[in-house]
Design a protein around this motif. Sequence first.
Motif, PDB file in Angstrom:
ATOM      1  N   ASN A  11     -31.209   6.278  -4.382  1.00 34.83           N
ATOM      2  CA  ASN A  11     -31.316   5.107  -4.695  1.00 34.83           C
ATOM      3  C   ASN A  11     -30.956   4.943  -2.702  1.00 34.83           C
ATOM      4  OD1 ASN A  11     -31.038   4.711  -7.177  1.00 34.83           O
ATOM      5  ND2 ASN A  11     -28.891   5.053  -7.657  1.00 34.83           N
TER       6      ASN A  11
ATOM      7  N   TYR B  43     -39.558   7.994  -8.581  1.00 30.76           N
ATOM      8  CA  TYR B  43     -39.634   7.001 -10.210  1.00 30.76           C
ATOM      9  C   TYR B  43     -39.953   7.723 -10.772  1.00 30.76           C
ATOM     10  CZ  TYR B  43     -38.965   2.400  -7.825  1.00 30.76           C
ATOM     11  OH  TYR B  43     -37.937   1.427  -7.054  1.00 30.76           O
ATOM     12  N   TYR B  44     -40.301   9.262 -10.325  1.00 31.01           N
ATOM     13  CA  TYR B  44     -40.943   9.678 -11.277  1.00 31.01           C
ATOM     14  C   TYR B  44     -39.174  10.391 -12.347  1.00 31.01           C
ATOM     15  CZ  TYR B  44     -43.415  14.170 -13.733  1.00 31.01           C
ATOM     16  OH  TYR B  44     -44.073  14.857 -14.307  1.00 31.01           O
TER      17      TYR B  44
ATOM     18  N   ASN C 241     -36.429   9.819 -11.818  1.00 36.28           N
ATOM     19  CA  ASN C 241     -35.831   8.851 -13.063  1.00 36.28           C
ATOM     20  C   ASN C 241     -35.625   8.818 -13.614  1.00 36.28           C
ATOM     21  OD1 ASN C 241     -34.502   8.937 -10.680  1.00 36.28           O
ATOM     22  ND2 ASN C 241     -34.466   6.705  -9.444  1.00 36.28           N
ATOM     23  N   GLY C 242     -37.512   9.070 -14.003  1.00 37.93           N
ATOM     24  CA  GLY C 242     -37.910   8.845 -15.320  1.00 37.93           C
ATOM     25  C   GLY C 242     -38.109   7.130 -15.793  1.00 37.93           C
ATOM     26  N   ASP C 243     -38.461   6.871 -14.650  1.00 34.06           N
ATOM     27  CA  ASP C 243     -39.624   5.762 -14.278  1.00 34.06           C
ATOM     28  C   ASP C 243     -41.262   5.811 -14.381  1.00 34.06           C
ATOM     29  OD1 ASP C 243     -40.995   2.839 -14.671  1.00 34.06           O
ATOM     30  OD2 ASP C 243     -39.066   2.530 -13.345  1.00 34.06           O
ATOM     31  N   PHE C 244     -41.405   6.211 -15.176  1.00 29.39           N
ATOM     32  CA  PHE C 244     -43.187   6.677 -15.115  1.00 29.39           C
ATOM     33  C   PHE C 244     -44.401   6.063 -14.815  1.00 29.39           C
ATOM     34  CE2 PHE C 244     -41.088  10.607 -18.096  1.00 29.39           C
ATOM     35  CZ  PHE C 244     -40.892  10.934 -17.065  1.00 29.39           C
ATOM     36  N   GLU C 245     -43.719   4.394 -15.649  1.00 27.86           N
ATOM     37  CA  GLU C 245     -45.437   3.405 -14.933  1.00 27.86           C
ATOM     38  C   GLU C 245     -44.741   3.109 -13.792  1.00 27.86           C
ATOM     39  OE1 GLU C 245     -47.211   1.620 -16.039  1.00 27.86           O
ATOM     40  OE2 GLU C 245     -46.946   3.289 -17.780  1.00 27.86           O
ATOM     41  N   GLN C 246     -44.134   2.577 -13.264  1.00 26.45           N
ATOM     42  CA  GLN C 246     -43.084   2.392 -11.320  1.00 26.45           C
ATOM     43  C   GLN C 246     -43.814   3.471 -10.826  1.00 26.45           C
ATOM     44  OE1 GLN C 246     -43.066  -0.386  -9.912  1.00 26.45           O
ATOM     45  NE2 GLN C 246     -40.594  -0.173  -9.256  1.00 26.45           N
ATOM     46  N   SER C 247     -44.002   5.061 -11.332  1.00 29.44           N
ATOM     47  CA  SER C 247     -44.246   6.140 -11.036  1.00 29.44           C
ATOM     48  C   SER C 247     -45.400   6.182 -10.292  1.00 29.44           C
ATOM     49  CB  SER C 247     -43.674   7.161 -11.302  1.00 29.44           C
ATOM     50  OG  SER C 247     -44.183   8.246 -10.813  1.00 29.44           O
TER      51      SER C 247
ATOM     52  N   ASN D 296     -47.758   3.764 -10.285  1.00 28.52           N
ATOM     53  CA  ASN D 296     -48.095   2.566  -9.872  1.00 28.52           C
ATOM     54  C   ASN D 296     -47.443   2.933  -8.332  1.00 28.52           C
ATOM     55  OD1 ASN D 296     -48.167  -0.060  -8.910  1.00 28.52           O
ATOM     56  ND2 ASN D 296     -46.119  -0.733  -8.347  1.00 28.52           N
TER      57      ASN D 296
END
Length: 200
Positions: free
Chosen positions: A95, A124-125, A127-133, A135
């Motif tokens: 963060n 982001y990967y 953190n499990g935010d795969f769409e943002q990752s 991108n």
Amino acid sequence: KHVYSNTEKAQLYLGAATAAFSESDFAATFHNLDKAEELDPKLPEIDHLRALTYYRKKEMDQALRFAKKSVELKSDYSDANNTVGKFLLDMGRGNEAVPYLKKAAADVKYGDAFKPFTNLGILYYRNGDFEQSKNYFKKASIADANRSCVANYYLGHLAMRDGKFKDAAQSYDRAARRFCVSFADAHLALGIAYQRGKQF
């Protein structure tokens, strides 16, 4: 006859320090950096190289301290902003890394912009935010298709996760070519993707 300014002399010592660093001669690196700092303590590259040297020595607290000092001397120093972000990411403080990485990534004149884009993708990967990752990894690949080894490797992981084995193989293939040819994990992943996609 040219009379060298203190800043020019400091840059000569900085060049010597960089050469020593590339040969992993850390004692000579620190010696030349100290000499450079005596001549011009406001050169942000001095603290940045000091930070990278401590990183190589696995002294993370010192590495982060000098990387931040480099940014304090020059707030728009993209290499140093990326370095601070990378160190914080490695220390599990993702963060805190975001503003530094985003600042480096936003610099349109930064020739290594693929690095902060890749680091943001990894953040982001994890953190499990795969769409943002995805991108950010795509942005890294666009910024420098030849050197985005890690970004393409992760794009392969994301495609595998979605069952898109052909897309995964293409990404892993890009992660194993040219500048990335020695990236052994990418070669292994490419083989697995071909196997899963039945491209024997």
